[in-house]
Design a protein around this motif. Structure first.
Motif, PDB file in Angstrom:
ATOM      1  N   ALA A 105       0.835  -1.209   0.000  1.00 59.65           N
ATOM      2  CA  ALA A 105       0.000   0.000   0.000  1.00 59.65           C
ATOM      3  C   ALA A 105       0.868   1.257   0.000  1.00 59.65           C
ATOM      4  N   ILE A 106       2.020   1.210   0.672  1.00 58.10           N
ATOM      5  CA  ILE A 106       2.930   2.363   0.719  1.00 58.10           C
ATOM      6  C   ILE A 106       3.762   2.456  -0.558  1.00 58.10           C
ATOM      7  N   LYS A 107       3.800   1.341  -1.319  1.00 62.20           N
ATOM      8  CA  LYS A 107       4.531   1.287  -2.596  1.00 62.20           C
ATOM      9  C   LYS A 107       6.044   1.425  -2.400  1.00 62.20           C
ATOM     10  N   VAL A 108       6.569   0.662  -1.442  1.00 59.29           N
ATOM     11  CA  VAL A 108       8.011   0.585  -1.219  1.00 59.29           C
ATOM     12  C   VAL A 108       8.471  -0.812  -1.625  1.00 59.29           C
ATOM     13  N   PRO A 109       9.514  -0.935  -2.449  1.00 61.72           N
ATOM     14  CA  PRO A 109      10.018  -2.263  -2.814  1.00 61.72           C
ATOM     15  C   PRO A 109      10.444  -3.043  -1.570  1.00 61.72           C
ATOM     16  N   PHE A 110      10.280  -4.376  -1.611  1.00 59.88           N
ATOM     17  CA  PHE A 110      10.565  -5.148  -0.409  1.00 59.88           C
ATOM     18  C   PHE A 110      10.975  -6.568  -0.736  1.00 59.88           C
ATOM     19  N   GLY A 111      11.562  -7.206   0.249  1.00 65.59           N
ATOM     20  CA  GLY A 111      11.912  -8.613   0.192  1.00 65.59           C
ATOM     21  C   GLY A 111      11.785  -9.197   1.585  1.00 65.59           C
ATOM     22  N   VAL A 112      12.029 -10.501   1.708  1.00 61.23           N
ATOM     23  CA  VAL A 112      11.798 -11.207   2.971  1.00 61.23           C
ATOM     24  C   VAL A 112      13.076 -11.892   3.428  1.00 61.23           C
ATOM     25  N   ILE A 113      13.320 -11.855   4.729  1.00 62.70           N
ATOM     26  CA  ILE A 113      14.340 -12.689   5.371  1.00 62.70           C
ATOM     27  C   ILE A 113      13.621 -13.643   6.321  1.00 62.70           C
TER      28      ILE A 113
END
Length: 285
Positions: free
Chosen positions: A205-213
């Motif tokens: 919703a904030i439109k920030v690129p992301f990934g998971v650890i």
């Protein structure tokens, strides 16, 4: 580059990732945005000094001049003001310091004062990483205001790592807004999986690129990996459910300091983030 480390729930290892990533990098700033319970310095042991008081403007009402016109209470969306037949009541803990009531008052019966919300502290002298933290006053509710003040100390010439509060509420949103990238830390347990999906919704919703650890990898099942694969979410790192890592944590020691092979793994995380952001830039996303 500004990277925020977040999680849908507490206890997943968000602070562990923030600390070890910051220690693996050079010329980096580390910000503890969990201002209600900042604990990064338990592992760093820096001597801290106050650099800023965080305050909020609050109204002081002259009841003798007040005509009980209701304009201030009608305007206040946080219900910090309540007009009664003979006076206006003010509830400081609800006030967000916008100043609208002072501007609107036709009788000029409202003046502004300052209420302390917390402090910003930093490590004394030269430190590696360059460390800042926010500390909310006990009993205070204006968490996001302290986080906003803390983020003003980000140096755009350096890498900034932000350890966000846990959960998906306003303080987390405040921490993530304006960042280049968000790392979501989770674990393969039913609670971890459920809260990861909530956190993914927030970041999207904030439109920030992301990934998971994935922390404590090997504990639980494969549902987090399957979810990330189905959603096209990159898994940046898997930290095993390792006894030595747990023992170092219990002693307040970031494990990159005792297990040097993890320096390279956290550096690889940073490189993967840069590649992901470069790919989005080329694609015009």
């Amino acid at each position: 580059m500004k990277i925020v480390i977040a999680s849908g729930k507490g206890g997943t290892g968000k602070t562990t990732v923030s600390l070890n990533l910051a220690l693996a990098l050079s010329d980096v700033q580390l910000f503890d945005c969990d201002v209600e319970e900042p604990n990064c310095n338990l592992f760093l042991g820096f001597e801290l000094e106050k650099v800023e008081d965080v305050v909020c403007s609050v109204p002081v009402i002259n009841q003798e001049r007040c005509s009980i016109c209701w304009q201030c209470s009608d305007f206040c969306r946080y219900n910090a003001l309540a007009a009664l037949p003979d006076r206006v009541l003010f509830f400081p803990s609800l006030c967000h310091g916008c100043g609208g009531c002072t501007i609107l008052c036709p009788e000029k019966a409202i003046q502004e004062s300052q209420r302390s919300l917390g402090v910003i502290e930093k490590a004394k002298g030269e430190s590696s990483p360059e460390f800042y933290r926010g500390l909310l006053n006990i009993g205070e509710t204006m968490t996001s205001a302290v986080i906003k003040a803390l983020k003003k100390h980000i140096d755009d010439r350096k890498i900034a790592i932000l350890d966000a509060p846990p959960g998906t509420a306003c303080p987390v949103v405040t921490s993530i807004e304006g960042m280049n990238y968000c790392v979501l830390v989770t674990e393969s347990t039913p609670f971890g999986f459920y809260d990861l999906r909530l956190a993914v919704d927030v970041v999207r919703a904030i439109k920030v690129p992301f990934g998971v650890i994935i922390n404590r990898y090997g504990l639980g099942d494969s549902r987090v990996e399957e979810y990330c694969k189905a959603e096209g979410i990159p898994v940046l790192l898997k930290i095993p459910n390792d006894r030595k890592i747990a023992e170092l944590y219990s002693k307040g020691i970031p494990f990159v300091r005792e297990m040097p092979e993890w320096n390279e793994r956290f550096l690889s995380v940073f490189e993967a983030i840069k590649l992901q952001l470069a790919g989005k830039e080329e694609a015009g996303i």
